[in-house]
Design a protein around this motif. Structure first.
Motif, mmCIF file in Angstrom:
data_model
loop_
_atom_site.group_PDB
_atom_site.id
_atom_site.type_symbol
_atom_site.label_atom_id
_atom_site.label_comp_id
_atom_site.label_asym_id
_atom_site.label_seq_id
_atom_site.Cartn_x
_atom_site.Cartn_y
_atom_site.Cartn_z
ATOM 1 N N ALA A 45 0.994 -1.376 -0.123
ATOM 2 C CA ALA A 45 0.106 0.025 -0.046
ATOM 3 C C ALA A 45 0.913 1.085 -0.091
ATOM 4 C CB ALA A 45 -0.817 0.124 1.189
ATOM 5 N N PRO A 46 0.459 2.536 -0.450
ATOM 6 C CA PRO A 46 1.133 3.513 -0.510
ATOM 7 C C PRO A 46 1.607 3.912 0.961
ATOM 8 C CG PRO A 46 -0.737 3.989 -1.662
ATOM 9 C CD PRO A 46 -0.989 2.629 -0.957
ATOM 10 N N GLY A 47 2.956 4.230 0.945
ATOM 11 C CA GLY A 47 3.852 4.452 2.238
ATOM 12 C C GLY A 47 3.945 3.500 3.045
ATOM 13 N N LYS A 48 3.596 2.251 2.692
ATOM 14 C CA LYS A 48 3.822 1.132 3.493
ATOM 15 C C LYS A 48 4.759 0.006 3.031
ATOM 16 C CE LYS A 48 -0.841 1.286 5.897
ATOM 17 N NZ LYS A 48 -1.807 0.306 6.418
ATOM 18 N N ALA A 58 -4.187 -1.907 -2.233
ATOM 19 C CA ALA A 58 -2.905 -1.948 -2.597
ATOM 20 C C ALA A 58 -2.558 -2.462 -3.890
ATOM 21 C CB ALA A 58 -2.326 -3.018 -1.489
ATOM 22 N N VAL A 59 -1.530 -2.438 -4.224
ATOM 23 C CA VAL A 59 -0.899 -3.235 -5.362
ATOM 24 C C VAL A 59 -0.402 -4.742 -5.031
ATOM 25 C CG1 VAL A 59 0.862 -3.347 -7.344
ATOM 26 C CG2 VAL A 59 0.037 -1.045 -6.476
ATOM 27 N N TYR A 60 -0.889 -5.533 -5.561
ATOM 28 C CA TYR A 60 -0.847 -6.898 -5.263
ATOM 29 C C TYR A 60 0.137 -7.734 -6.069
ATOM 30 C CZ TYR A 60 -4.360 -6.980 -1.671
ATOM 31 O OH TYR A 60 -5.213 -6.607 -0.493
ATOM 32 N N TYR A 61 1.022 -8.325 -5.954
ATOM 33 C CA TYR A 61 2.143 -9.037 -6.526
ATOM 34 C C TYR A 61 2.178 -10.450 -6.240
ATOM 35 C CZ TYR A 61 4.019 -4.245 -6.628
ATOM 36 O OH TYR A 61 4.195 -2.710 -6.899
#
Length: 119
Positions: A41-44, A93-96
């Motif tokens: 997630a941004p900033g995490k 979040a962006v999931y990878y």
């Protein structure tokens, strides 16, 4: 050359569901000892959400997603999926997806797919 490609991300309301899929080319998932889904997630910091071993005998989940997310693998289709239910805004979040040859580290990573959960 191994490539992992995620799909299935999108925008969903709180309580909704999404199914992410990770497809591999250049190598079959059955040859990897472990496949994991991560998110950032941004900033995490990036965190491990779920992982599954070769053959699918062992799975583990982050506490924050237990009971809501399910990881599965289909060696015939060469995919690893992440079923996400009861989504919350904090799941945004962006999931990878990532694959490991020896469990010790993840050697291959996808480009990521955005998941946004609106409140």
């Amino acid at each position: 050359q191994v490539q992992l490609v995620e799909s299935g991300g999108g925008l969903v309301q709180t309580g909704g569901s999404l199914r992410l899929s990770c497809a591999a080319s250049g190598r079959t998932f059955s040859s990897f000892m472990m496949v994991g889904w991560f998110r950032q997630a941004p900033g995490k910091e990036r965190e491990l959400v779920a992982r599954i071993t070769h053959g699918g005998a062992f799975t583990s989940y982050a506490d924050s997603v237990k009971g809501r997310f399910t990881i599965s693998r289909d060696n015939a289709k060469n995919t690893v999926d992440l079923q996400m239910n009861s989504l919350k805004p904090e799941d945004t979040a962006v999931y990878y997806c990532a694959a490991s040859r020896n469990i010790l580290s993840y050697d291959y990573w996808g480009q990521g797919t955005q998941v946004t959960v609106s409140s």
